[in-house]
Design a protein around this motif. Structure first.
Motif, PDB file in Angstrom:
ATOM      1  N   GLY A   1       7.331 -20.497 -14.051  1.00 22.42           N
ATOM      2  CA  GLY A   1       8.547 -21.272 -14.316  1.00 22.42           C
ATOM      3  C   GLY A   1       9.751 -20.537 -13.766  1.00 22.42           C
ATOM      4  N   THR A   2      10.755 -21.297 -13.383  1.00 20.01           N
ATOM      5  CA  THR A   2      11.980 -20.678 -12.897  1.00 20.01           C
ATOM      6  C   THR A   2      13.140 -21.096 -13.773  1.00 20.01           C
ATOM      7  N   PHE A   3      14.237 -20.397 -13.625  1.00 12.95           N
ATOM      8  CA  PHE A   3      15.424 -20.662 -14.439  1.00 12.95           C
ATOM      9  C   PHE A   3      15.882 -22.109 -14.278  1.00 12.95           C
ATOM     10  N   ILE A   4      15.926 -22.589 -13.037  1.00 13.08           N
ATOM     11  CA  ILE A   4      16.453 -23.933 -12.786  1.00 13.08           C
ATOM     12  C   ILE A   4      15.594 -24.981 -13.497  1.00 13.08           C
ATOM     13  N   GLN A   5      14.288 -24.839 -13.409  1.00 14.49           N
ATOM     14  CA  GLN A   5      13.407 -25.783 -14.102  1.00 14.49           C
ATOM     15  C   GLN A   5      13.639 -25.725 -15.603  1.00 14.49           C
ATOM     16  N   ALA A   6      13.787 -24.516 -16.139  1.00 17.45           N
ATOM     17  CA  ALA A   6      13.995 -24.359 -17.577  1.00 17.45           C
ATOM     18  C   ALA A   6      15.288 -25.045 -17.992  1.00 17.45           C
ATOM     19  N   ALA A   7      16.290 -24.976 -17.129  1.00 13.73           N
ATOM     20  CA  ALA A   7      17.598 -25.518 -17.486  1.00 13.73           C
ATOM     21  C   ALA A   7      17.615 -27.047 -17.434  1.00 13.73           C
ATOM     22  N   GLU A   8      16.818 -27.644 -16.562  1.00 16.02           N
ATOM     23  CA  GLU A   8      16.944 -29.085 -16.333  1.00 16.02           C
ATOM     24  C   GLU A   8      16.034 -29.938 -17.206  1.00 16.02           C
ATOM     25  N   MET A   9      15.204 -29.298 -18.013  1.00 12.95           N
ATOM     26  CA  MET A   9      14.301 -30.126 -18.782  1.00 12.95           C
ATOM     27  C   MET A   9      15.022 -30.753 -19.966  1.00 12.95           C
ATOM     28  N   PRO A  10      14.534 -31.938 -20.406  1.00 13.38           N
ATOM     29  CA  PRO A  10      15.101 -32.511 -21.619  1.00 13.38           C
ATOM     30  C   PRO A  10      14.695 -31.612 -22.788  1.00 13.38           C
ATOM     31  N   ILE A  11      15.168 -31.917 -23.989  1.00 13.44           N
ATOM     32  CA  ILE A  11      14.811 -31.050 -25.108  1.00 13.44           C
ATOM     33  C   ILE A  11      13.367 -31.308 -25.493  1.00 13.44           C
ATOM     34  N   GLU A  12      12.523 -30.458 -25.002  1.00  9.93           N
ATOM     35  CA  GLU A  12      11.099 -30.557 -25.315  1.00  9.93           C
ATOM     36  C   GLU A  12      10.629 -29.153 -25.637  1.00  9.93           C
ATOM     37  N   LEU A  13       9.434 -29.065 -26.183  1.00  9.47           N
ATOM     38  CA  LEU A  13       8.879 -27.752 -26.506  1.00  9.47           C
ATOM     39  C   LEU A  13       7.897 -27.388 -25.397  1.00  9.47           C
ATOM     40  N   PRO A  14       8.324 -26.548 -24.434  1.00 10.68           N
ATOM     41  CA  PRO A  14       7.393 -26.172 -23.373  1.00 10.68           C
ATOM     42  C   PRO A  14       6.319 -25.248 -23.936  1.00 10.68           C
ATOM     43  N   PRO A  15       5.097 -25.335 -23.413  1.00 14.55           N
ATOM     44  CA  PRO A  15       4.080 -24.395 -23.880  1.00 14.55           C
ATOM     45  C   PRO A  15       4.476 -22.974 -23.465  1.00 14.55           C
ATOM     46  N   LEU A  16       3.963 -21.991 -24.168  1.00 11.54           N
ATOM     47  CA  LEU A  16       4.201 -20.605 -23.742  1.00 11.54           C
ATOM     48  C   LEU A  16       3.650 -20.431 -22.331  1.00 11.54           C
ATOM     49  N   PRO A  17       4.293 -19.603 -21.494  1.00  8.00           N
ATOM     50  CA  PRO A  17       3.785 -19.388 -20.131  1.00  8.00           C
ATOM     51  C   PRO A  17       2.607 -18.417 -20.076  1.00  8.00           C
ATOM     52  N   TYR A  18       2.033 -18.092 -21.232  1.00  2.94           N
ATOM     53  CA  TYR A  18       0.880 -17.177 -21.318  1.00  2.94           C
ATOM     54  C   TYR A  18       0.161 -17.490 -22.627  1.00  2.94           C
ATOM     55  N   ALA A  19      -1.006 -16.886 -22.806  1.00  2.00           N
ATOM     56  CA  ALA A  19      -1.765 -17.094 -24.041  1.00  2.00           C
ATOM     57  C   ALA A  19      -1.025 -16.455 -25.222  1.00  2.00           C
ATOM     58  N   TYR A  20      -1.303 -16.947 -26.417  1.00  2.00           N
ATOM     59  CA  TYR A  20      -0.623 -16.434 -27.613  1.00  2.00           C
ATOM     60  C   TYR A  20      -0.886 -14.941 -27.858  1.00  2.00           C
ATOM     61  N   ASP A  21      -2.015 -14.466 -27.367  1.00  2.00           N
ATOM     62  CA  ASP A  21      -2.330 -13.041 -27.583  1.00  2.00           C
ATOM     63  C   ASP A  21      -2.022 -12.180 -26.356  1.00  2.00           C
ATOM     64  N   ALA A  22      -1.361 -12.761 -25.350  1.00  2.00           N
ATOM     65  CA  ALA A  22      -1.147 -12.067 -24.072  1.00  2.00           C
ATOM     66  C   ALA A  22      -0.251 -10.834 -24.195  1.00  2.00           C
TER      67      ALA A  22
END
Length: 208
Positions: A1-22
């Protein structure tokens, strides 16, 4: 993911970019599960509830945050900003991260802070002195990199800066793993977790 993509998304809950135990053992699976699935999720749900049926319902998270700030709507700002801040924070970490960056990012840090060590000192200080709950930030102010701390949901974008790195210092970010020892969490974050590739990509975009 990049900053620009993170900024332009509507208010949603994106999944973590790694596993929960990473990020174990520095940040436990339990912490990431509660932090992402409960805390971050709640900010998203509350913010979406507040914009439903308003002229902001089609806006992205950053726009909503800035409009709420301008309108003095603290409730909406807090939830929209926390939604944005968390989505950004997850991307600021990775397994095997941390330590000294390289390339253009390191050169910029050395130019603006004198040395990488001076930057670490400033960032560490920002994290430790954000009283109660808050965030430490590395941002681009239009001509140089600066370190800031914000309290609560605060975000440097409301001061016209562009974040390239953040560290969550709300207790829910570290308490299960470090209890009251915020300085130990900050040290772990800087030395073992920072995703410098993400930070470098953010800097490259904003300097264009």
């Amino acid at each position: 993911g990049t900053f620009i993509q993170a900024a332009e998304m509507p208010i949603e809950l994106p999944p973590l970019p790694y596993a929960y135990d990473a990020l174990e053992p520095k940040i436990s699976k339990q912490t990431l599960t509660v932090h992402h699935d409960k805390h971050h999720a709640k900010y998203v749900t509350v913010a979406n509830g507040m914009i439903e049926g308003t002229d902001m319902s089609g806006d992205d998270c950053e726009t909503i945050m800035m409009k709420a700030h301008k309108a003095g709507n603290a409730g909406l700002f807090n939830n929209a900003a926390q939604s944005w801040n968390h989505a950004f924070y997850w991307n600021c970490m990775k397994a095997g991260g941390g330590g000294k960056p390289s390339g253009d990012l390191l050169a910029q840090i050395e130019k603006d802070f004198g040395s990488y060590e001076e930057f670490v000192k400033a960032f560490d200080q920002a994290g430790q002195t954000a009283f109660g709950s808050g965030w430490a930030w590395l941002s681009w102010d239009g001509s140089k990199l600066v370190v800031d701390k914000t309290i609560g949901a605060g975000n440097p974008m409301t001061d016209g800066k562009t974040p390239v790195l953040t560290m969550d210092v709300w207790e829910h970010a570290y308490y299960l793993d470090y209890q009251n020892l915020r300085p130990d969490y900050i040290k772990s974050f800087i030395e073992h977790l920072v995703n410098w590739d993400f930070v470098a990509a953010n800097l490259a975009k904003v300097k264009k």
